[in-house]
Enzyme design. Structure first.
Site, PDB file in Angstrom:
ATOM      1  N   LYS A  22      94.182  -1.432  34.834  1.00 36.40           N
ATOM      2  CA  LYS A  22      95.080  -2.290  35.636  1.00 36.40           C
ATOM      3  C   LYS A  22      95.400  -3.567  34.869  1.00 36.40           C
ATOM      4  O   LYS A  22      96.563  -3.969  34.780  1.00 36.40           O
ATOM      5  CB  LYS A  22      94.396  -2.653  36.948  1.00 36.40           C
ATOM      6  CG  LYS A  22      95.031  -3.825  37.683  1.00 36.40           C
ATOM      7  CD  LYS A  22      94.335  -4.184  38.969  1.00 36.40           C
ATOM      8  CE  LYS A  22      93.203  -5.158  38.808  1.00 36.40           C
ATOM      9  NZ  LYS A  22      93.567  -6.585  38.746  1.00 36.40           N
ATOM     10  N   ASN A  23      94.383  -4.195  34.275  1.00 37.25           N
ATOM     11  CA  ASN A  23      94.597  -5.505  33.651  1.00 37.25           C
ATOM     12  C   ASN A  23      95.245  -5.420  32.281  1.00 37.25           C
ATOM     13  O   ASN A  23      95.537  -6.456  31.679  1.00 37.25           O
ATOM     14  CB  ASN A  23      93.274  -6.280  33.599  1.00 37.25           C
ATOM     15  CG  ASN A  23      92.858  -6.730  34.987  1.00 37.25           C
ATOM     16  OD1 ASN A  23      93.634  -6.633  35.945  1.00 37.25           O
ATOM     17  ND2 ASN A  23      91.626  -7.182  35.119  1.00 37.25           N
ATOM     18  N   CYS A 117      92.834 -17.780  45.311  1.00 32.68           N
ATOM     19  CA  CYS A 117      92.461 -16.486  45.887  1.00 32.68           C
ATOM     20  C   CYS A 117      90.989 -16.588  46.262  1.00 32.68           C
ATOM     21  O   CYS A 117      90.350 -17.616  46.048  1.00 32.68           O
ATOM     22  CB  CYS A 117      92.752 -15.358  44.906  1.00 32.68           C
ATOM     23  SG  CYS A 117      91.501 -15.156  43.658  1.00 32.68           S
ATOM     24  N   ARG A 122      92.030 -20.742  40.561  1.00 35.22           N
ATOM     25  CA  ARG A 122      92.804 -19.975  39.586  1.00 35.22           C
ATOM     26  C   ARG A 122      94.174 -20.595  39.288  1.00 35.22           C
ATOM     27  O   ARG A 122      95.218 -19.980  39.446  1.00 35.22           O
ATOM     28  CB  ARG A 122      92.946 -18.528  40.058  1.00 35.22           C
ATOM     29  CG  ARG A 122      91.573 -17.894  40.249  1.00 35.22           C
ATOM     30  CD  ARG A 122      91.633 -16.450  40.559  1.00 35.22           C
ATOM     31  NE  ARG A 122      92.060 -15.672  39.406  1.00 35.22           N
ATOM     32  CZ  ARG A 122      92.294 -14.363  39.492  1.00 35.22           C
ATOM     33  NH1 ARG A 122      92.185 -13.746  40.634  1.00 35.22           N
ATOM     34  NH2 ARG A 122      92.682 -13.698  38.415  1.00 35.22           N
ATOM     35  N   ASP A 306      84.268  -9.382  35.773  1.00 27.13           N
ATOM     36  CA  ASP A 306      84.754  -8.323  36.675  1.00 27.13           C
ATOM     37  C   ASP A 306      83.709  -7.257  36.932  1.00 27.13           C
ATOM     38  O   ASP A 306      83.933  -6.362  37.748  1.00 27.13           O
ATOM     39  CB  ASP A 306      86.020  -7.663  36.098  1.00 27.13           C
ATOM     40  CG  ASP A 306      87.190  -8.611  36.144  1.00 27.13           C
ATOM     41  OD1 ASP A 306      88.234  -8.297  35.542  1.00 27.13           O
ATOM     42  OD2 ASP A 306      87.064  -9.685  36.756  1.00 27.13           O
ATOM     43  N   ARG A 398      93.769  -2.209  45.250  1.00 25.94           N
ATOM     44  CA  ARG A 398      94.484  -2.974  44.215  1.00 25.94           C
ATOM     45  C   ARG A 398      94.023  -2.549  42.825  1.00 25.94           C
ATOM     46  O   ARG A 398      94.748  -2.716  41.856  1.00 25.94           O
ATOM     47  CB  ARG A 398      94.193  -4.467  44.380  1.00 25.94           C
ATOM     48  CG  ARG A 398      94.655  -5.032  45.694  1.00 25.94           C
ATOM     49  CD  ARG A 398      94.553  -6.522  45.721  1.00 25.94           C
ATOM     50  NE  ARG A 398      95.215  -7.092  44.532  1.00 25.94           N
ATOM     51  CZ  ARG A 398      95.268  -8.404  44.316  1.00 25.94           C
ATOM     52  NH1 ARG A 398      94.702  -9.236  45.150  1.00 25.94           N
ATOM     53  NH2 ARG A 398      95.877  -8.876  43.255  1.00 25.94           N
TER      54      ARG A 398
END
Ligand code: EPZ
Length: 419
Positions: A22-23, A117, A122, A306, A398
């Site tokens: 995803k990233n 968030c 952030r 993460d 997500r």
């Protein structure tokens, strides 16, 4: 509303395939804005965040064609709206990744300032300061960043006083079409940054040093369309390996890359796991009982923030006490109280969690708060005795493609309930 319901307590054994990262995919899709022709993206994971980024590009005027679930072609030739409105950015802060490419291509951009968030404030101040160094005029009006560079961006030396992954990616993309040489100092070294540099080079950009703290970009007049390939998702990979370890099982993840997970694999070996790696697979078999290990999150190649929540879930049932320090984000312990509801023994002391391993977690109703916290609750659920019901599962969607299907293929008793 959807819940994930897990009956835990049995070892997970088997093999799953990693999805594309995803990233990595998010900045890759944003890079389509720079290309003078259609770009075909391979191994793009089917995730809500990817759908949001694709929707934003279409809103800007790009044409998107899905070849299949994981391959799509984006042509931004006719894109004419260098903007990212609030109602899109608020659902995914990584939309700010279009700022650098839009400014480089159109000489202007209006991108909603991402709010905070669950895991922290952030801000994107470092992105904006870097663009100003390159000659952009930046202002913030009504919650939007207004960026202007009518004569184009100038190649400059940019020093990031804090390592920022999307900051490095945003400015690297902006520099591709800038006039002259840009040097990024204290740049992020994440594999996703290298994937983006590889992709940009394959389209005609001139970039060196990606993967180190200093990246040099020679501006070029344009880059072409072409084919771009996404690396394996190292965070997803480690999450499934952790699912095997926390349940006393034996899991192999294929179509992945062991070189992306040195820090994680070093720690799980310390915890007693048996680790076997090949060119494109990693296998982790659990010991009789995991040993407590300390972790300290750091920018790559350090232990990834993460994976902090997932590793904490494992330490909840390890033998001994583990100190888990989160140095990247100021509020990334939202999973702690939910794990405590499942019987974990965790004390918080500022940015450090003190985890005392217990023999067994017990299933309970819990609430997902952010993407990786949700993953830690799934791990705790498959390990716990009894039923765990996880609410707010949109967080999980997500970042984890087909998570129930992949977990079930390892023997987990996991279902999604629509209520
Ligand atoms: C990327 O976020 C990842 N997201 C995050 O993954 C990951 O946790 C993070 O990097 C760190 O590895 C994507 O790549 C889409 P940062 P990013 O800028 O780039 C501060 C997930 O779960 N900072 O490296 O937003 C910031 O507040 C997500 O997949 C500033 O102060 O993270 C943080 O404390 C979560 N000003 C630290 O730097 C800035 O301008 C690192 O943030 C930028 C960052």
């Amino acid at each position: 509303m959807e819940n994930i319901v897990i009956q835990g307590g049995s070892p997970l054994v088997g093999s799953v395939e990693s999805s594309g990262a995803k990233n990595a995919a998010l900045p890759l899709l944003a890079a389509a804005i720079l290309a003078d022709g259609p770009v075909t993206f391979h191994r793009i994971p089917h995730l809500n965040d990817i759908a949001t980024m694709t929707k934003l590009l279409v809103w800007q005027g790009a044409e998107v064609e899905y070849d299949d679930q994981n391959r799509l072609t984006i042509d931004t030739t006719r894109a004419d709206k260098p903007e990212a409105p609030y109602d899109m950015v608020k659902t995914m802060r990584a939309s700010s990744l279009v700022l650098g490419p839009l400014l480089a291509r159109f000489g202007e951009a209006r991108v909603s300032l991402p709010g905070g968030c669950a895991i922290g404030a952030r801000p994107i101040d470092l992105h904006l300061k870097a663009l100003e160094v390159m000659g952009a005029e930046i202002s913030v009006e009504h919650g939007d960043v207004i960026a202007k560079a009518p004569d184009g961006l100038k190649g400059k030396r940019v020093f990031f006083d804090q390592v920022t992954v999307t900051g490095t990616e945003n400015i690297m993309m902006a520099a591709v079409l800038a006039d002259g040489e840009t040097i990024l100092e204290n740049a992020a070294r994440e594999p996703e940054v290298v994937n983006l540099a590889d992709a940009l080079r394959s389209l005609g950009a001139e970039i060196e040093g990606d993967g180190t703290g200093t990246i040099t970009i020679q501006g070029v007049p344009s880059i072409a369309g072409g084919d771009v390939y996404t690396i394996a998702d190292r965070i997803e990979t480690a999450t499934y390996l952790a699912a095997g370890l926390i349940t006393g099982g034996d899991v192999t993840v294929t179509k992945t890359d062991p070189k992306l997970l040195d820090a994680f694999l070093a720690r799980v070996k310390e915890a007693g796991a048996t680790v076997e790696v090949g060119d494109d697979f990693i296998r982790c078999a659990a010991p009789e009982r995991l040993q407590a290990v300390n972790i300290h999150t750091m920018p790559h190649p350090g232990f990834p923030t993460d994976l902090q929540a997932q590793f904490m879930a494992m330490m909840c049932v390890a033998d001994g006490m583990s100190l888990i320090s989160e140095t990247i984000f100021e509020n990334r312990f939202m999973h702690v109280q939910e794990l405590v509801r499942m019987g974990a023994d965790i004390q918080l002391d500022g940015h450090t969690a003190v985890v005392k391993g217990v023999d067994q977690l017990s299933g309970a109703p819990v609430m997902a708060t952010d993407l990786r916290a949700s993953a830690s609750l799934v791990l705790a659920g498959v390990a716990a005795k009894g039923e765990t019901v996880i609410s707010r599962v949109y967080h999980i969607d997500r970042g984890y493609e087909r998570i129930e299907e992949k977990m079930r293929s390892l023997g987990a008793n996991i279902e999604r309930h629509y209520i």
